[in-house]
Design an enzyme around this catalytic site. Structure first.
Site, mmCIF file in Angstrom:
data_model
loop_
_atom_site.group_PDB
_atom_site.id
_atom_site.type_symbol
_atom_site.label_atom_id
_atom_site.label_comp_id
_atom_site.label_asym_id
_atom_site.label_seq_id
_atom_site.Cartn_x
_atom_site.Cartn_y
_atom_site.Cartn_z
ATOM 1 N N LEU A 139 -75.778 -64.770 -0.381
ATOM 2 C CA LEU A 139 -76.826 -65.770 -0.513
ATOM 3 C C LEU A 139 -77.275 -65.756 -1.968
ATOM 4 O O LEU A 139 -77.332 -64.695 -2.601
ATOM 5 C CB LEU A 139 -78.023 -65.436 0.387
ATOM 6 C CG LEU A 139 -77.806 -65.466 1.900
ATOM 7 C CD1 LEU A 139 -79.082 -65.037 2.609
ATOM 8 C CD2 LEU A 139 -77.372 -66.842 2.376
ATOM 9 N N ASP A 140 -77.603 -66.923 -2.509
ATOM 10 C CA ASP A 140 -78.134 -66.977 -3.870
ATOM 11 C C ASP A 140 -79.409 -66.149 -3.968
ATOM 12 O O ASP A 140 -80.105 -65.925 -2.971
ATOM 13 C CB ASP A 140 -78.445 -68.428 -4.266
ATOM 14 C CG ASP A 140 -77.208 -69.299 -4.320
ATOM 15 O OD1 ASP A 140 -76.108 -68.752 -4.505
ATOM 16 O OD2 ASP A 140 -77.346 -70.522 -4.162
ATOM 17 N N LYS A 141 -79.716 -65.722 -5.160
ATOM 18 C CA LYS A 141 -80.894 -64.880 -5.397
ATOM 19 C C LYS A 141 -82.146 -65.451 -4.718
ATOM 20 O O LYS A 141 -82.893 -64.727 -4.058
ATOM 21 C CB LYS A 141 -81.135 -64.733 -6.901
ATOM 22 C CG LYS A 141 -82.421 -64.016 -7.258
ATOM 23 C CD LYS A 141 -82.665 -64.024 -8.760
ATOM 24 C CE LYS A 141 -84.026 -63.409 -9.088
ATOM 25 N NZ LYS A 141 -84.323 -63.464 -10.534
ATOM 26 N N ARG A 238 -76.881 -76.659 -1.895
ATOM 27 C CA ARG A 238 -77.632 -77.199 -3.031
ATOM 28 C C ARG A 238 -76.858 -78.328 -3.708
ATOM 29 O O ARG A 238 -77.417 -79.382 -4.042
ATOM 30 C CB ARG A 238 -77.932 -76.076 -4.028
ATOM 31 C CG ARG A 238 -78.771 -74.943 -3.424
ATOM 32 C CD ARG A 238 -78.734 -73.685 -4.267
ATOM 33 N NE ARG A 238 -79.331 -73.913 -5.589
ATOM 34 C CZ ARG A 238 -79.278 -73.021 -6.576
ATOM 35 N NH1 ARG A 238 -78.653 -71.868 -6.407
ATOM 36 N NH2 ARG A 238 -79.850 -73.293 -7.732
#
Length: 324
Positions: A139-141, A238
């Protein structure tokens, strides 16, 4: 930490890979390992096809038995750290983690500590023997939510195969700019942005990427979506939502300027202004247990910041309706 460990991997060449080069087939069958590592094993004679040592460029055919003597080094370049972990499920095979927004999953140059991987090595030291400490997807930060960790090589192989077969169910909640009229799918390839190298983009030569989305709730100028991933490209949701011109609220890379409804309250203006991360949460994770084969599913409610954002958007919409 202990010395290197050796694991024997084996697989039969499937029909769709007949006639392909050995290195290409290995990359497909054992993609939990990097291409460079697989090449090293070929060159070291640790890969056999029906008992014979072949070169990378040699072709293989359906039904041939590939065996790999996989020598794995301990993940000793990363430091174990006693960091808090929100563990939702744990057994000898799996860990299910609820990752908070702001936590980096994997160390990188200039960011070698304080990550999920550092915390995992402290909690479960045996993960030092598993590539990437058992992390099979990321998962992205600034994305929150559910992550699965494989605690051994067999579990890792099973989870990677499930991800490839698209049998792992991953659903996200996302708040986007704009009012969507209906759900749908985005089937658009994603690759590195041609000029902004830290970003991704929908480009012709990118990797296949497929997202399914449906509308959960509409607000005056925003929508709450549930997005189901069929593939797992970097920044996929995104990028796909921005591609549809419905970028995620708070996304620093893809959202552009904030969209605010007319006559918005100070509370809404402040909430949108101070929401500094992409409004994205991995809510649902479903898979088959690598050992038992039993179907398992977890759901994690969205964190407080996203819930507050939705509450404020909902209140604004309700107020506007009663002002008419």
């Amino acid at each position: 930490m202990s010395d290197n460990i050796t694991e024997t991997l084996s697989a039969a060449v499937p029909a769709d890979l007949t006639g392909k080069r050995l290195d290409q087939v290995l990359a497909r069958l054992f993609n939990a390992y990097s291409r460079s590592r697989l090449q090293q094993w070929i060159q070291a004679g640790q890969v056999t096809v029906d008992g014979q040592v072949l070169r990378s460029k040699d072709k293989v055919t359906q039904g041939q038995e590939i065996r790999v003597l996989a020598e794995l080094s301990v993940v000793e370049q990363w430091q174990a750290e006693a960091l808090p972990l929100d563990i939702l499920y744990e057994d000898q095979t799996l860990l299910i983690i609820n990752k908070p927004a702001g936590l980096v999953v994997h160390p990188a140059v200039g960011n070698r500590s304080g990550t999920l991987l550092n915390a995992l090595l402290h909690h479960a030291p045996e993960l030092a023997h598993v590539p990437r400490a058992g992390i099979v997807h990321r998962l992205d930060k600034d994305t929150s939510g559910l992550l699965v960790i494989a605690r051994n090589l067999k579990a890792q192989k099973s989870l990677v195969e499930q991800l490839q077969a698209r049998s792992v169910q991953r659903e996200y909640l996302a708040v986007v700019h704009g009012v969507m009229t209906a759900g749908g799918s985005v089937d658009a390839p994603i690759g590195r942005h041609p000029t902004h190298r830290t970003r991704m983009a929908v480009i012709g030569g990118g990797k296949p990427a497929l997202s399914h989305y449906r509308v959960v709730e509409r607000f005056r100028t925003h929508s709450l979506l549930r997005v189901k991933l069929a593939t797992g490209r970097t920044h996929q949701i995104r990028v796909h939502m921005a591609h549809l011109s419905y970028p995620l609220v708070g996304d620093p890379d893809y959202s552009g300027r904030q969209r605010v409804p007319a006559n918005a309250s100070e509370v809404l203006l402040t909430t949108l202004q101070h929401f500094k991360r992409q409004a994205l949460h991995a809510e649902t994770l479903a898979l088959h247990h690598p050992h038992s084969g039993k179907p398992l599913q977890w759901q994690q409610p969205m964190p407080g910041d996203m819930q507050q954002l939705i509450d404020v958007l909902r209140a604004d919409t309700h107020h506007a309706k009663h002002q008419r």
